[in-house]
Design an enzyme around this catalytic site. Structure first.
Site, PDB file in Angstrom:
ATOM      1  N   GLU A 112      -0.346  -9.336  -0.580  1.00 58.19           N
ATOM      2  CA  GLU A 112      -1.736 -10.070   0.047  1.00 58.19           C
ATOM      3  C   GLU A 112      -2.723  -9.834  -1.308  1.00 58.19           C
ATOM      4  OE1 GLU A 112      -1.781  -6.605   3.027  1.00 58.19           O
ATOM      5  OE2 GLU A 112      -2.817  -8.186   4.378  1.00 58.19           O
ATOM      6  N   GLU A 168       4.616  -5.306   6.910  1.00 57.58           N
ATOM      7  CA  GLU A 168       4.113  -4.221   7.713  1.00 57.58           C
ATOM      8  C   GLU A 168       4.430  -3.993   9.156  1.00 57.58           C
ATOM      9  OE1 GLU A 168       2.427  -6.637   6.044  1.00 57.58           O
ATOM     10  OE2 GLU A 168       1.029  -5.944   4.908  1.00 57.58           O
ATOM     11  N   ALA A 213       1.006  -1.187  -0.079  1.00 60.71           N
ATOM     12  CA  ALA A 213       0.070   0.239   0.081  1.00 60.71           C
ATOM     13  C   ALA A 213       0.820   1.141  -0.217  1.00 60.71           C
ATOM     14  CB  ALA A 213      -0.799  -0.081   1.220  1.00 60.71           C
ATOM     15  N   GLY A 241       0.795  -5.244   1.190  1.00 57.64           N
ATOM     16  CA  GLY A 241      -0.554  -5.404   0.396  1.00 57.64           C
ATOM     17  C   GLY A 241      -0.283  -5.904  -0.890  1.00 57.64           C
TER      18      GLY A 241
HETATM   19  N1  DAK Z   1       4.610   3.016  -0.779  1.00 56.15           N
HETATM   20  C1  DAK Z   1       4.904   4.348  -1.264  1.00 56.15           C
HETATM   21  N2  DAK Z   1       5.987   4.526  -1.813  1.00 56.15           N
HETATM   22  C2  DAK Z   1       6.905   3.324  -2.141  1.00 56.15           C
HETATM   23  C3  DAK Z   1       6.508   2.225  -1.790  1.00 56.15           C
HETATM   24  C4  DAK Z   1       5.234   2.218  -0.850  1.00 56.15           C
HETATM   25  N3  DAK Z   1       4.892   0.976  -0.319  1.00 56.15           N
HETATM   26  N4  DAK Z   1       7.514   1.393  -1.782  1.00 56.15           N
HETATM   27  C5  DAK Z   1       8.479   1.981  -2.510  1.00 56.15           C
HETATM   28  N5  DAK Z   1       7.895   3.291  -2.818  1.00 56.15           N
HETATM   29  C6  DAK Z   1       8.747   4.364  -3.449  1.00 56.15           C
HETATM   30  C7  DAK Z   1       9.981   4.896  -2.603  1.00 56.15           C
HETATM   31  O1  DAK Z   1       9.659   5.658  -1.592  1.00 56.15           O
HETATM   32  C8  DAK Z   1      10.718   5.521  -3.551  1.00 56.15           C
HETATM   33  O2  DAK Z   1      10.281   6.743  -4.111  1.00 56.15           O
HETATM   34  P1  DAK Z   1      11.258   7.790  -4.175  1.00 56.15           P
HETATM   35  O3  DAK Z   1      12.106   8.081  -3.103  1.00 56.15           O
HETATM   36  O4  DAK Z   1      11.932   7.678  -5.510  1.00 56.15           O
HETATM   37  O5  DAK Z   1      10.122   8.943  -4.366  1.00 56.15           O
HETATM   38  C9  DAK Z   1      10.398   4.660  -5.137  1.00 56.15           C
HETATM   39  O6  DAK Z   1       9.021   3.893  -4.610  1.00 56.15           O
HETATM   40  C10 DAK Z   1      11.380   3.589  -5.325  1.00 56.15           C
HETATM   41  O7  DAK Z   1      11.575   3.001  -4.022  1.00 56.15           O
HETATM   42  P2  DAK Z   1      13.120   2.653  -3.411  1.00 56.15           P
HETATM   43  O8  DAK Z   1      14.038   3.975  -3.396  1.00 56.15           O
HETATM   44  O9  DAK Z   1      12.894   2.236  -1.963  1.00 56.15           O
HETATM   45  O10 DAK Z   1      13.673   1.408  -4.372  1.00 56.15           O
HETATM   46  P3  DAK Z   1      14.695   0.409  -3.553  1.00 56.15           P
HETATM   47  O11 DAK Z   1      15.089  -0.684  -4.712  1.00 56.15           O
HETATM   48  O12 DAK Z   1      15.834   0.982  -2.771  1.00 56.15           O
HETATM   49  O13 DAK Z   1      13.682  -0.671  -2.341  1.00 56.15           O
HETATM   50  C11 DAK Z   1      11.879  -1.781  -1.765  1.00 56.15           C
HETATM   51  C12 DAK Z   1      12.761  -1.277  -2.962  1.00 56.15           C
HETATM   52  C13 DAK Z   1      10.588  -2.303  -2.220  1.00 56.15           C
HETATM   53  C14 DAK Z   1      12.653  -2.875  -0.807  1.00 56.15           C
HETATM   54  C15 DAK Z   1      11.484  -0.420  -0.979  1.00 56.15           C
HETATM   55  O14 DAK Z   1      10.980   0.427  -1.589  1.00 56.15           O
HETATM   56  C16 DAK Z   1      10.787  -0.756   0.358  1.00 56.15           C
HETATM   57  O15 DAK Z   1      10.978  -1.500   1.500  1.00 56.15           O
HETATM   58  N6  DAK Z   1       9.183  -0.363   0.074  1.00 56.15           N
HETATM   59  C17 DAK Z   1       8.336  -0.398   1.123  1.00 56.15           C
HETATM   60  C18 DAK Z   1       7.868  -1.863   1.141  1.00 56.15           C
HETATM   61  C19 DAK Z   1       6.763  -1.995   2.158  1.00 56.15           C
HETATM   62  O16 DAK Z   1       7.067  -1.788   3.351  1.00 56.15           O
HETATM   63  N7  DAK Z   1       5.488  -2.356   1.995  1.00 56.15           N
HETATM   64  C20 DAK Z   1       4.358  -2.606   2.780  1.00 56.15           C
HETATM   65  C21 DAK Z   1       3.862  -1.339   2.978  1.00 56.15           C
HETATM   66  S1  DAK Z   1       2.269  -1.485   4.055  1.00 56.15           S
HETATM   67  C22 DAK Z   1      -4.826  -2.586   2.998  1.00 56.15           C
HETATM   68  C23 DAK Z   1      -4.094  -2.359   1.912  1.00 56.15           C
HETATM   69  C24 DAK Z   1      -2.788  -2.659   1.778  1.00 56.15           C
HETATM   70  C25 DAK Z   1      -2.359  -3.048   3.055  1.00 56.15           C
HETATM   71  C26 DAK Z   1      -3.189  -3.063   4.177  1.00 56.15           C
HETATM   72  C27 DAK Z   1      -4.438  -2.886   3.938  1.00 56.15           C
HETATM   73  N8  DAK Z   1      -6.305  -2.256   2.643  1.00 56.15           N
HETATM   74  C28 DAK Z   1      -6.836  -1.444   1.820  1.00 56.15           C
HETATM   75  C29 DAK Z   1      -7.186  -2.860   3.890  1.00 56.15           C
HETATM   76  C30 DAK Z   1      -0.818  -3.145   3.248  1.00 56.15           C
HETATM   77  C31 DAK Z   1      -0.060  -2.428   3.815  1.00 56.15           C
HETATM   78  C32 DAK Z   1       1.244  -2.258   3.122  1.00 56.15           C
HETATM   79  O17 DAK Z   1       1.345  -2.662   2.296  1.00 56.15           O
END
Ligand code: DAK
Length: 257
Positions: free
Chosen positions: A113, A133, A65, A110
């Site tokens: 998921e 998360e 997300a 997400g």
């Molecule tokens: N959200 C927003 N931006 C994101 C992102 C995310 N989840 N993942 C990556 N980006 C953005 C980064 O901020 C970066 O943006 P800029 O700095 O260039 O502006 C760009 O994408 C490229 O990412 P990185 O520079 O970080 O790239 P790397 O290769 O260094 O790293 C990475 C890739 C995937 C390992 C890293 O970006 C990362 O750890 N991202 C976060 C992954 C994460 O924690 N995902 C879980 C998020 S919580 C629901 C729906 C969904 C959910 C729950 C409920 N409902 C509707 C009920 C779920 C929640 C989640 O998903």
């Protein structure tokens, strides 16, 4: 129909829905979720016999997300977002034809998921999976606490969710999270082949098989999903949720309570 955040093509009975925000690694915003819902409705209207769900670009299926959207959500806003997300998952699960998650790159939070809600998961060998998360001070809120243990077993699901471990495609196949791992260079062709094979089967039998499998009882229950939605939304506004997400956006480690 056109959308800003997804593309949809339908060819020879196969609908390909691609989340198309490669600069943000296809992270899911409200717009994206609404577009996925509308895209699936369009695919159903076009009588798609198989659907492929994919992410644009080389790096990600869906990296979760959108954290910049979630960082300041209040609990009621989180509840509304959760309702929308669960509706999209329901739409995938009740889609009258099989839906394949074609995971090439990151499938985190997400994104993982979203793949879990699909009928089948196929991964390129460079894919990375994780329910990460916990690193952000929240929990999986889109069916992960319910669908993941059904696929991989309780112990493995707890490890993935408690530790936020990121696992590669082979490890994902080993624990039952994906059904097939394909070399990166052969991935697109194999996805096409799988989708074509599914689309060539009897659509009536396929729909009946999906309905029966969905009723088998090892999938998510309405009660379980409701507990998850409540627990997930309730974390919004806590110190750790704000800090976990702010830390990601500021590219630093979080300091949890
Ligand atoms: N959200 C927003 N931006 C994101 C992102 C995310 N989840 N993942 C990556 N980006 C953005 C980064 O901020 C970066 O943006 P800029 O700095 O260039 O502006 C760009 O994408 C490229 O990412 P990185 O520079 O970080 O790239 P790397 O290769 O260094 O790293 C990475 C890739 C995937 C390992 C890293 O970006 C990362 O750890 N991202 C976060 C992954 C994460 O924690 N995902 C879980 C998020 S919580 C629901 C729906 C969904 C959910 C729950 C409920 N409902 C509707 C009920 C779920 C929640 C989640 O998903």
């Amino acid at each position: 129909m056109t959308w800003d955040t997804i593309t949809l093509t339908v060819e020879d009975g196969v609908a390909t829905l691609t989340v198309d925000r490669p600069d943000q690694l296809n992270a899911l915003t409200v717009d994206t979720l609404e577009a996925i819902e509308a895209g699936l409705a369009e695919a159903a209207a076009e009588d798609a016999r198989a659907v492929v769900l994919a992410g644009a670009g080389e790096k990600a299926f869906v990296a979760g997300a959108d954290i910049s959207y979630m960082v300041d959500l209040s609990t009621p806003e989180a509840q509304a977002y959760a309702e929308l997300g669960h509706r999209v998952a329901d739409t995938i699960e009740s889609f009258p034809a099989p839906v394949i998650a074609a995971v090439d790159g990151y499938a985190l939070g997400g994104g993982c998921e979203l793949a879990l809600a699909c009928d089948l998961r196929i991964a390129a060998d460079s894919a990375v999976f994780g329910q990460t998360e916990i690193d952000l001070g929240i929990i999986p809120g889109w069916g992960g606490t319910q669908r993941l243990p059904a696929l991989v077993g309780d112990e493995t699901a707890r490890r993935l969710i408690f530790l936020g471990e990121r696992i590669d495609a082979d490890a994902a196949a080993e624990c039952g999270l994906v059904g097939e791992v394909v070399a990166d260079e052969a991935f697109d062709a194999r996805v096409d082949e799988l989708a074509d094979t599914l689309a060539a089967q009897s659509a009536t039998a396929m729909r009946a098989a999906k309905e029966a499998l969905n009723a088998a009882g090892d999938g998510p229950t309405a009660a379980g999903l409701a507990v998850e939605r409540r627990a997930w939304s309730g974390l919004f506004g806590t110190h750790d949720q704000r800090e976990g997400m702010q830390a990601f956006l500021e590219k630093r480690d979080p300091s949890f309570e």
